[in-house]
Design an enzyme around this catalytic site. Structure first.
Site, PDB file in Angstrom:
ATOM      1  N   LYS A  31       2.477 -14.010  37.135  1.00  0.00           N
ATOM      2  CA  LYS A  31       1.473 -15.046  36.856  1.00  0.00           C
ATOM      3  C   LYS A  31       1.258 -15.921  38.092  1.00  0.00           C
ATOM      4  O   LYS A  31       0.118 -16.215  38.469  1.00  0.00           O
ATOM      5  CB  LYS A  31       1.912 -15.893  35.652  1.00  0.00           C
ATOM      6  CG  LYS A  31       1.790 -15.128  34.331  1.00  0.00           C
ATOM      7  CD  LYS A  31       2.436 -15.828  33.139  1.00  0.00           C
ATOM      8  CE  LYS A  31       2.342 -14.915  31.906  1.00  0.00           C
ATOM      9  NZ  LYS A  31       2.992 -15.440  30.701  1.00  0.00           N
TER      10      LYS A  31
ATOM     11  N   GLN B 226       6.693 -20.425  29.235  1.00  0.00           N
ATOM     12  CA  GLN B 226       6.922 -19.008  28.934  1.00  0.00           C
ATOM     13  C   GLN B 226       7.779 -18.861  27.670  1.00  0.00           C
ATOM     14  O   GLN B 226       8.800 -19.525  27.520  1.00  0.00           O
ATOM     15  CB  GLN B 226       7.612 -18.331  30.138  1.00  0.00           C
ATOM     16  CG  GLN B 226       7.815 -16.841  29.991  1.00  0.00           C
ATOM     17  CD  GLN B 226       6.520 -16.031  29.984  1.00  0.00           C
ATOM     18  OE1 GLN B 226       5.485 -16.450  30.502  1.00  0.00           O
ATOM     19  NE2 GLN B 226       6.568 -14.857  29.379  1.00  0.00           N
TER      20      GLN B 226
ATOM     21  N   ASP C 298      -2.662 -20.990  26.928  1.00  0.00           N
ATOM     22  CA  ASP C 298      -2.259 -19.915  26.012  1.00  0.00           C
ATOM     23  C   ASP C 298      -3.016 -20.003  24.693  1.00  0.00           C
ATOM     24  O   ASP C 298      -2.982 -19.065  23.895  1.00  0.00           O
ATOM     25  CB  ASP C 298      -0.770 -20.029  25.684  1.00  0.00           C
ATOM     26  CG  ASP C 298       0.105 -19.294  26.687  1.00  0.00           C
ATOM     27  OD1 ASP C 298      -0.283 -18.189  27.088  1.00  0.00           O
ATOM     28  OD2 ASP C 298       1.168 -19.835  27.035  1.00  0.00           O
TER      29      ASP C 298
HETATM   30  N1  GUN Z   1       5.591 -14.453  26.388  1.00  0.00           N
HETATM   31  C1  GUN Z   1       5.023 -13.234  26.236  1.00  0.00           C
HETATM   32  N2  GUN Z   1       3.682 -13.317  26.340  1.00  0.00           N
HETATM   33  C2  GUN Z   1       3.404 -14.618  26.560  1.00  0.00           C
HETATM   34  C3  GUN Z   1       2.185 -15.331  26.746  1.00  0.00           C
HETATM   35  O1  GUN Z   1       1.075 -14.804  26.714  1.00  0.00           O
HETATM   36  N3  GUN Z   1       2.320 -16.664  26.951  1.00  0.00           N
HETATM   37  C4  GUN Z   1       3.524 -17.284  26.965  1.00  0.00           C
HETATM   38  N4  GUN Z   1       3.553 -18.605  27.161  1.00  0.00           N
HETATM   39  N5  GUN Z   1       4.659 -16.661  26.794  1.00  0.00           N
HETATM   40  C5  GUN Z   1       4.597 -15.327  26.595  1.00  0.00           C
END
Ligand code: GUN
Length: 286
Positions: A52, A96, A119
């Site tokens: 990311k 995350q 998100d």
């Molecule tokens: N863990 C797995 N996929 C995601 C996501 O799209 N966002 C976040 N914050 N955590 C994750």
């Protein structure tokens, strides 16, 4: 079988997004900023977070990384989120998931400013999405819709089955597909005979979190399969490699189209996060 190449779709959209970010910056003097918070040392999460941050650099989003130890208390994480809520350079805060067991996800999401939630997982943003007034929608299911759109997979009038009912994938996925005029069934870990339902579907989105769980005989001929799973088995023929919830190699000559793992849904989750961050920066500036 058409390979639904998410890396390709993400790259195409990333180039467009980079240009849009440049234009936004030229017009406003603002660089979109994304704070990325990782608690603990889960190796898979570390890889996702690094990807990311790397993608932020590629598209011109400023990233602010916080790597916190596994022993971080809930109160300490709440303070971190409150601090980022106040930071003018930060337009999106990504915490995350999953979080360590001693931290309650809802508590963190309830403190996160919904205007800084790329998100789309806060109650406010899910509510807006649910009621047809989307601010930002959850990244993975939105990324799946963009893959289907890119490859012109017909959805209206089709039977779609979503395997999984999480807030982050299954439920919003079913909502997206319903909006696109599919007839949608959600199956989950307590559904008896999942296979009898998936075999009826024109489109199956598998987000079960079970390694290589479904194969050819769980689908009808001509199906479109979207695999949201991501596993790195320790043993067996896939030891040390990435694989999904579906036995992709069985689908050749059976499915009409399917996403591989890796290179399917994963890159699109990151791309949607980037697009949502720009969207939030624009909203903050309007
Ligand atoms: N863990 C797995 N996929 C995601 C996501 O799209 N966002 C976040 N914050 N955590 C994750």
């Amino acid at each position: 079988m058409l390979r639904l190449d998410g890396t390709l779709v993400a790259k195409t959209r990333r180039e467009r997004l980079s240009a849009e970010i440049q234009e936004f910056h030229k017009k406003t003097g603002i660089a979109p900023g994304l704070a990325v918070v990782l608690v603990g040392d889960d190796p898979a999460s570390q890889v996702y977070v690094k990807n990311k941050i790397k993608t932020c650099e590629q598209v011109g989003i400023k990233s602010f990384a916080s790597f916190l130890p596994a022993a971080t208390t809930e109160e300490q994480l709440l303070s971190k989120v409150r601090e980022l809520n106040q930071d003018k350079n930060v337009h999106g805060i990504l915490v995350q998931l999953p979080l360590p067991k001693h931290i309650h996800e809802e508590k963190i999401l309830d403190v996160l400013d919904p205007r800084k939630d790329p998100d789309g997982l806060t109650a406010a943003n899910l509510g807006l999405f649910w009621s047809g007034r989307t601010r930002v929608a959850p990244c993975t299911p939105t990324g799946v819709m963009k893959i289907l759109e890119h490859f012109k997979i017909p959805i209206a009038g089709k039977r779609a089955v979503v395997v999984g009912r999480s807030n982050i994938v299954g439920r919003p996925m079913a909502h997206h597909l319903t909006n696109a005029n599919a007839t949608v069934t959600v199956v989950h870990s307590k559904t008896p005979d999942v296979s009898s339902i998936t075999r009826d579907a024109d489109i199956v989105v598998v987000a079960a979190g079970k390694e290589r769980f479904l194969g050819k005989l769980d689908f009808k001929k001509g199906v479109v399969v979207i695999d949201v799973g991501m596993h790195r088995p320790q043993t067996g023929s896939f030891a040390g490699k990435l694989c999904g919830d579906v036995r992709y190699e069985e689908l050749e000559g059976w499915a009409i189209a399917a996403t591989p793992v890796p290179g399917g849904v994963g890159p699109m989750t990151i791309q949607m996060l980037m697009e949502n961050t720009l969207q939030l920066a624009k909203l903050a500036n309007s």
